[in-house]
Write an enzyme that holds these catalytic residues in place. Structure first.
Site, PDB file in Angstrom:
ATOM      1  N   CYS A  85       0.818  -1.216   0.000  1.00 57.41           N
ATOM      2  CA  CYS A  85       0.000   0.000   0.000  1.00 57.41           C
ATOM      3  C   CYS A  85       0.850   1.263   0.000  1.00 57.41           C
ATOM      4  CB  CYS A  85      -0.952   0.001   1.183  1.00 57.41           C
ATOM      5  SG  CYS A  85      -1.991  -1.463   1.198  1.00 57.41           S
ATOM      6  N   CYS A 208     -12.629   0.525   8.737  1.00 54.75           N
ATOM      7  CA  CYS A 208     -11.783  -0.030   7.671  1.00 54.75           C
ATOM      8  C   CYS A 208     -11.945   0.763   6.385  1.00 54.75           C
ATOM      9  CB  CYS A 208     -12.179  -1.477   7.386  1.00 54.75           C
ATOM     10  SG  CYS A 208     -12.291  -2.514   8.867  1.00 54.75           S
ATOM     11  N   SER A 209     -10.826   1.117   5.748  1.00 55.55           N
ATOM     12  CA  SER A 209     -10.915   1.742   4.432  1.00 55.55           C
ATOM     13  C   SER A 209     -11.488   0.712   3.459  1.00 55.55           C
ATOM     14  CB  SER A 209      -9.543   2.226   3.976  1.00 55.55           C
ATOM     15  OG  SER A 209      -8.633   1.156   3.908  1.00 55.55           O
ATOM     16  N   ILE A 211     -12.553  -1.308  -0.212  1.00 53.98           N
ATOM     17  CA  ILE A 211     -11.952  -1.858  -1.434  1.00 53.98           C
ATOM     18  C   ILE A 211     -12.401  -0.970  -2.586  1.00 53.98           C
ATOM     19  CG2 ILE A 211     -12.179  -3.820  -3.008  1.00 53.98           C
ATOM     20  CD1 ILE A 211     -12.278  -5.531  -0.358  1.00 53.98           C
ATOM     21  N   LYS A 323     -10.372   6.304   4.398  1.00 55.21           N
ATOM     22  CA  LYS A 323     -11.685   5.817   4.810  1.00 55.21           C
ATOM     23  C   LYS A 323     -12.802   6.316   3.899  1.00 55.21           C
ATOM     24  CE  LYS A 323     -14.852   3.815   6.945  1.00 55.21           C
ATOM     25  NZ  LYS A 323     -15.459   3.767   5.604  1.00 55.21           N
ATOM     26  N   HIS A 327      -9.562   3.315  -1.116  1.00 56.99           N
ATOM     27  CA  HIS A 327      -8.151   2.943  -1.009  1.00 56.99           C
ATOM     28  C   HIS A 327      -7.772   1.934  -2.109  1.00 56.99           C
ATOM     29  CE1 HIS A 327      -4.284   2.051   0.579  1.00 56.99           C
ATOM     30  NE2 HIS A 327      -4.598   1.104   1.419  1.00 56.99           N
TER      31      HIS A 327
END
Lengths: 373, 373
Positions: A85, A208-209, A211, A323, A327
């Site tokens: 990342c 959680c960020s 998909i 977020k 991402h």
């Protein structure tokens, strides 16, 4: 910096679900908007660096540097850079080396990822390639799990509560509402975050960020100059596996890269008017602020409380962060730099920092931008 | 080169089938031999660049730069570079940029691949990620097929016969016999090559470089100087898809990278005393020699005939090339540079060229080495 490097153009797709666009389509869209925003023409691009992590896995496509180069009429030298990342900031770092070495005078950096076509299980498994296949993966853990452990330990050490943690994503979503390129553009109150489905206790879905699909492009140049200068580009490494770390609640690579970047830029944290930091999970944002030096260990939640209550004007993840923006992993480090530049311009601030990492803080890239008077 | 860059240490594993070694093991072995052959200590390494193409696919492992960095006590900044089978030379190119920009004074470049644990079908599919997923893959073709088409077209244009083509691999195997790091160390007569099993007509099994595990490492430095200097590092791009090319029998990226490299090194082809070229398939070696300028179009087979008959002493793929050495794809471009250096040293030649490409000549990296008096 050995030479004066300007950010002369940038652009991105909106991050989200782009089932009707290929990796090439996303790259072309970001490239076109970066080029049209820049004083350079396509033929000025001397080299192309593509940041991508999951192309082989999600699109059966490696060799993305050259694929992107062929979008330009003269097909300049090209390669792909990967550091999980952190791929985006590492690609920018290598662009700086090409410019400082004078091997290129204008470099296109393109981050791209297309993740939403794969199942959630497959993406979780693919992302685990950012962890250690020998030391981490056999445990069956995934990245939400790794950051779940980190959050649990952080709560144990510092007494952070679940409801406090929810302020992080709440602030990011509040900011993301204003960003037309963000995947999610709605404010979400902390109570909703605290009640969202459990993913890896104590982390919930809204910690959680997401998909995402998307691309971000920027053009760095020594030939053309603009008021938006890149003052520092620094990278640091840690162990890939969390099993080899003395602590779960601090990422030394962030400390090292950030210290070096401030030194290279010859500024202090007090000079910084805009920060984008890598909130792949809400807990990471707190740890990052502490490692960067904006808060003492265990105290970063104060910053989010103050922003949430309107008591602080700190420009922290004003884009919405990972977020709210989404991402698409390798595009993130490039998007952060674009967003810092936008904020410096919009608010007449002088200095900004983009902080991006790969894995659980195993590779960290920090860039300092300056809006020159 | 903006600065004097020396090759101060190198090492490799034997290429072959290493089912008992992980990616990390292979990298550690190559790193240890490069370091122990060098005047630098581990702590001198300022940056690590890992070349790898298939790690996600064959080993569920990305993030290999940082994984390699953690083999060193101080974990220097690190990243992974990928440009399909040209990854190795592109990684060396980026190391040059880091050294020329003075961001690093000594850089470790590590190429690694572990391919033999996967089935042949899976590896053929994974390697197709080096072609265009939208324009090439839907046809069902694989890389042996792509080079089969290229060989068929070359035979049509220039009248090359099947038995002539067999001289290429025969010469490479003759040389590989002498290389302790080669995967295959036996001479193979041309008749055996002509009769080996058909893979993609006209190409037969012994026209194809093998699937291999292995790692190669080199250390480049501006701080330490040795007589082995890197004089030029050049990269060029073509379309990734062969469907977008005006010709199947020439790779313009080779021409461009080679011309630029000779210009950068300020030498001519006549000065070159050792050549390693990218013979992923026998037909590629012929096209490469023509594109580099060693032969006119259609005439490169003359060079192999002369070497085979003992009439030429040209040092061409004296390592055994990809055919005999093996082809752990991202390690190849680094191994070639190591082999050119060895030949210059052993034979007191002054200049050598390493020519590496990715895909069907879509990305080409050319390096010129000089053994200084």
């Amino acid at each position: 910096m050995q030479r004066a490097i300007s950010l002369i153009g940038s652009g991105q797709t909106r991050f989200g679900e782009w089932w009707d666009k290929s990796l090439r389509d996303l790259m072309a869209e970001a490239l076109d908007s970066a080029l049209s925003a820049s004083p350079a023409t396509a033929l000025d691009i001397d080299a192309v660096i593509v940041a991508n992590m999951l192309g082989e896995f999600t699109n059966a496509q490696a060799h993305l540097g050259t694929l992107a180069s062929a979008l330009l009429p003269h097909r300049p030298p090209a390669l792909r850079v990967e550091a999980a990342c952190g791929s985006g900031s590492l690609a920018v770092h290598m662009a700086c080396a090409l410019l400082e070495s004078n091997r290129a005078q204008s470099v296109l950096v393109l981050g791209v990822e297309k993740m939403t076509d794969a199942s959630q299980e497959d993406i979780a498994s693919a992302l685990m390639a950012a962890a250690d296949a020998e030391l981490d993966r056999p445990s069956g853990i995934t990245f939400p799990g790794i950051f779940g452990l980190i959050a649990r330990r952080y709560m144990h050490e510092y007494g952070l509560t679940r409801d406090e943690l929810s302020l992080v994503s709440a602030v990011h979503h509040m900011h993301g509402k204003e960003n037309p390129y963000a995947q999610f553009r709605s404010a979400i109150p902390p109570e909703t975050i605290s009640k969202s489905p459990l993913i890896a206790d104590p982390l919930r879905l809204l910690d959680c960020s997401p998909i995402s699909d998307g691309a971000a492009a920027l053009i760095l140049s020594t030939k053309y100059q603009t008021p938006m200068r890149l003052l520092a580009s620094q990278v640091a490494s840690d162990t890939v596996s969390i099993t080899e770390r003395p602590s779960l609640t601090s990422f030394p690579a962030t400390k090292e890269a950030c210290e070096k970047a401030l030194r290279e830029a010859e500024i202090s944290l007090d000079d910084v008017g805009a920060v984008e930091t890598h909130d792949c999970f809400s807990i990471a944002a707190l740890i990052n602020l502490e490692d960067m030096g904006f808060a003492n260990p265990g105290e970063a939640i104060r910053i989010y409380k103050d922003i949430h209550e309107g008591k602080s004007t700190m420009r922290l993840n004003r884009s919405g962060g990972l977020k709210a923006c989404g991402h698409p992993v390798a595009a993130t480090g490039i998007k952060q730099i674009i967003d810092v530049a936008k904020q410096l311009q919009a608010h007449e601030e002088r200095y900004g920092i983009a902080h991006n990492f790969g894995g659980a803080g195993a590779t960290c890239g920090v860039h300092v931008l300056a809006s020159m008077p």
